[in-house]
Design a protein around this motif. Sequence first.
Motif, PDB file in Angstrom:
ATOM      1  N   ASP A   1       0.843  -1.186   0.000  1.00  0.00           N
ATOM      2  CA  ASP A   1       0.000   0.000   0.000  1.00  0.00           C
ATOM      3  C   ASP A   1       0.890   1.252   0.000  1.00  0.00           C
ATOM      4  O   ASP A   1       1.771   1.386   0.858  1.00  0.00           O
ATOM      5  CB  ASP A   1      -0.870  -0.034   1.269  1.00  0.00           C
ATOM      6  N   ALA A   2       0.661   2.137  -0.946  1.00  0.00           N
ATOM      7  CA  ALA A   2       1.530   3.309  -1.097  1.00  0.00           C
ATOM      8  C   ALA A   2       1.483   4.223   0.126  1.00  0.00           C
ATOM      9  O   ALA A   2       2.402   4.994   0.362  1.00  0.00           O
ATOM     10  CB  ALA A   2       1.148   4.089  -2.345  1.00  0.00           C
ATOM     11  N   ARG A   3       0.405   4.142   0.916  1.00  0.00           N
ATOM     12  CA  ARG A   3       0.322   4.983   2.116  1.00  0.00           C
ATOM     13  C   ARG A   3       1.253   4.484   3.219  1.00  0.00           C
ATOM     14  O   ARG A   3       1.560   5.206   4.154  1.00  0.00           O
ATOM     15  CB  ARG A   3      -1.119   4.992   2.660  1.00  0.00           C
ATOM     16  N   GLU A   4       1.679   3.209   3.104  1.00  0.00           N
ATOM     17  CA  GLU A   4       2.508   2.624   4.165  1.00  0.00           C
ATOM     18  C   GLU A   4       3.972   2.459   3.772  1.00  0.00           C
ATOM     19  O   GLU A   4       4.769   1.952   4.548  1.00  0.00           O
ATOM     20  CB  GLU A   4       1.966   1.237   4.539  1.00  0.00           C
ATOM     21  N   GLY A   5       4.301   2.859   2.535  1.00  0.00           N
ATOM     22  CA  GLY A   5       5.675   2.657   2.055  1.00  0.00           C
ATOM     23  C   GLY A   5       6.721   3.235   2.993  1.00  0.00           C
ATOM     24  O   GLY A   5       7.757   2.631   3.256  1.00  0.00           O
ATOM     25  N   TRP A   6       6.414   4.409   3.554  1.00  0.00           N
ATOM     26  CA  TRP A   6       7.418   5.099   4.377  1.00  0.00           C
ATOM     27  C   TRP A   6       7.790   4.308   5.625  1.00  0.00           C
ATOM     28  O   TRP A   6       8.914   4.399   6.113  1.00  0.00           O
ATOM     29  CB  TRP A   6       6.924   6.498   4.755  1.00  0.00           C
ATOM     30  N   VAL A   7       6.822   3.530   6.144  1.00  0.00           N
ATOM     31  CA  VAL A   7       7.092   2.765   7.362  1.00  0.00           C
ATOM     32  C   VAL A   7       8.183   1.718   7.078  1.00  0.00           C
ATOM     33  O   VAL A   7       9.067   1.482   7.905  1.00  0.00           O
ATOM     34  CB  VAL A   7       5.807   2.072   7.864  1.00  0.00           C
ATOM     35  N   PHE A   8       8.111   1.129   5.879  1.00  0.00           N
ATOM     36  CA  PHE A   8       9.139   0.156   5.491  1.00  0.00           C
ATOM     37  C   PHE A   8      10.429   0.867   5.083  1.00  0.00           C
ATOM     38  O   PHE A   8      11.520   0.446   5.431  1.00  0.00           O
ATOM     39  CB  PHE A   8       8.635  -0.702   4.323  1.00  0.00           C
ATOM     40  N   ALA A   9      10.265   1.963   4.329  1.00  0.00           N
ATOM     41  CA  ALA A   9      11.443   2.668   3.814  1.00  0.00           C
ATOM     42  C   ALA A   9      12.333   3.164   4.946  1.00  0.00           C
ATOM     43  O   ALA A   9      13.555   3.197   4.811  1.00  0.00           O
ATOM     44  CB  ALA A   9      11.008   3.833   2.923  1.00  0.00           C
ATOM     45  N   GLN A  10      11.743   3.510   6.086  1.00  0.00           N
ATOM     46  CA  GLN A  10      12.598   4.030   7.152  1.00  0.00           C
ATOM     47  C   GLN A  10      13.381   2.922   7.855  1.00  0.00           C
ATOM     48  O   GLN A  10      14.180   3.200   8.742  1.00  0.00           O
ATOM     49  CB  GLN A  10      11.854   4.939   8.117  1.00  0.00           C
ATOM     50  N   ARG A  11      13.171   1.676   7.417  1.00  0.00           N
ATOM     51  CA  ARG A  11      13.995   0.575   7.931  1.00  0.00           C
ATOM     52  C   ARG A  11      15.078   0.172   6.936  1.00  0.00           C
ATOM     53  O   ARG A  11      15.756  -0.833   7.127  1.00  0.00           O
ATOM     54  CB  ARG A  11      13.127  -0.638   8.261  1.00  0.00           C
ATOM     55  N   PHE A  12      15.200   0.915   5.830  1.00  0.00           N
ATOM     56  CA  PHE A  12      16.292   0.638   4.880  1.00  0.00           C
ATOM     57  C   PHE A  12      17.627   0.657   5.612  1.00  0.00           C
ATOM     58  O   PHE A  12      18.533  -0.102   5.350  1.00  0.00           O
ATOM     59  CB  PHE A  12      16.359   1.726   3.802  1.00  0.00           C
ATOM     60  N   CYS A  13      17.731   1.634   6.509  1.00  0.00           N
ATOM     61  CA  CYS A  13      19.002   1.878   7.181  1.00  0.00           C
ATOM     62  C   CYS A  13      18.684   2.238   8.611  1.00  0.00           C
ATOM     63  O   CYS A  13      17.725   2.945   8.884  1.00  0.00           O
ATOM     64  CB  CYS A  13      19.721   3.040   6.495  1.00  0.00           C
TER      65      CYS A  13
END
Lengths: 565, 190
Positions: A48-60
Amino acid sequence: MARISIDPVTRIEGHLRIDVEVDGGAVREAWASCTMWRGLETILRGRDAREGWVFAQRFCGVCTTVHAVASVRAVEDALQLEIPANAQFIRNLILIGHALHDHIVHFYHLSALDWVDITMIPKADPARAASLAEGFSQWPGNSRRELEAVQMKVNGLIGSGQLGIFSHGYWGHPAMRLSPEQNLILFAHYLQALEFQRKSCQVVGILGGKTPHIQNLAVGGVMNAINLNSIATFNMDRLGTLQSILQDLIPFVQQAYLADACMLSAAYPEWFHYGRGVTNYVSFPDLPTDAKATQFDLPGGVIMNGDLSSVKPIQNWRDRAVPSGVTEDVTHAWYQGKEPLPPWKGTTEPDYTDFHEDAKYTWVKAPRYNGHPMQVGPLANVLVGYGSGHALTRKWTDTAFTTISSMQGGTLTPEILQSTMGRYLARAIRSAMLSDLALQHWQLLTDNILKGDDTTYNPPNFPKHEILGMGMHEAPRGALSHWVVIEKGAFTNYQAVVPTTWNASPRDDKGIPGPYETSLISNPVVDATKPLEVLRTVHSFDPCMACACHTLDVSGREIARVKVL
Amino acid sequence: MSTSLADTGSGRALPRVSIVGLGNVLLGDDGFGPLVVEMFRSLYQCDASVEILDLGTPGLDLSPYLYDTDLLVIADAVRPQNEEPPGSLHVYCEDDLGSSQAQLRLTSHDPGVLESLAQLRLAGHAPSEVIVVGVIPESCDPGGGISVSVLKSCLIAVDTIVRLLTERAVQCSLRCTPTQKNLWWLSGSA
């Protein structure tokens, strides 16, 4: 001709390997390789595009918030969704808090010991050190008593014979040239910095709900409830706390950190002549001052061939002149693919071959702008600002130059910033700028709330058809962009072109090396078994490989492995 | 939901305790630490002086969260010493870290733990006591989720943390109704 391989070079996340060929005391050839991969972008497909940021902030684990913000900006860009002014200011303050934290840690905890020899500290005269420091800085933490206490601690550490985490330093190296007093001053601030690292986290925590993983973002704004009459929400009390933390934090940045970077510059002037590297720069506009993001407090732009007189501006986040020129090449990276591709069409299919310098040798792709390698980071940020006449950039750059001149004589020009030491100094200049901007954006937020505006969120509406978006952020390590393709509210492609991908880029299809590789050419190396000088130049970029390529190591406990082949 | 990093200048009558989960939730069993602290948060109620933190893989950025704490409990994946089965749990004290007894796996957040502790000790702000509850991971592949063997150990790890706190007279009591667990990373993709 000696061949040196250093693996890993970073003191933090992920693994960077640097190979250099040394002849006559200087580097002749260099290769930068990232040795780990974890294709996190693949995890985002279908989400879901609304939740992408929650995952993206675990990139690093280090640059959490920057990926969160770039992600929501990318989705908002695809939707052409405007966010409220309060949301811009709250995000800006979070980004400033994060950046100050990151820069303080880089200077003191990740790279100062490339220049500071702690084993010299017992020889220092604390009274002389105090008067030296007080000569160029108002910082109250330079008292004789304070410095004596730090010296005692270091004496104890060295006397114990157990240097612990400091046992890996190149102590006594001929390239270490600070006086005992200068070493003491810098190391005292190394310890004091821990407190200010904490304060900058508090800024992020108050606004973001939690650190290091903020909770308050949303596609469309932020979820902070603003109500001046309620104690449970964001109110004048919180704003007051925030202001007082900033007022504690800022003097450390402007009086200790910047002064220390100037002291280092004056003590090691030859490092303004090494490490020039790729002189094409890109910096993204950031810290918008209005809801529509038409005005920015940090200007963006492109500089080609080190020519500061012709900055090509990036006006705003919709200005596609620069992004449309971005491609990624995988000729020398462990991925499948032939031609350079724009990120929206990018793929992440591994093709591992082991290290072959003439073929594939890294997990980092080679991003190019109109076919050219680009350097990103605080240096790009300061050069673009200086070149475009940005008043705040000029104010702090000129302050730094005056301080350095007062220490070592001579005059400095922005041209010399294009160097290893220039990258350290630019990071300190940028931090001083961000400190001023922190208070300005605190004021913008406060004024807007007092005006009666309590909106923080505009709900998104996703169309069924495919939409493309790109989110820009001028992160601590430089220009960061997230590129998204969305259909029916879910991601069908997600690519992050991160600062370290630009800087740690390998050679491209034309054989042109990236910024790390180029910057090492002619770098001095006095002792091939102790390549301290190579680390200085690589660390000047603040490498953080985690999101550039990705990590998982089972190889052992060494902090760094140096092999002379 | 705020951390004590958001509280400033409060009095310090109670011992400050931090229960910290380390690891990357997107990398399979590396997400053990965050999962354990989230389970603990859901099941147990503690004094306000106890912070429960999912810190991910912060490297040296760990320091601010350990600053001036009295007791630090870390849940994390650790590297096996011998041929140990995945899911095996170990409890280490600070002296074990960096010794031959325990080696925190050299992932992204290591050497962050040892370096952060050493820096804080020198600055005079280190935790008084450090305990690591470590699990041997089965797989740390991207997007893999938690393996069954490690999942089985999570509740035991939570019980272990409760025991460690109780032994040190830190109040924590089982909730009558567990709070909602926020395990967003374990939900499948759409």
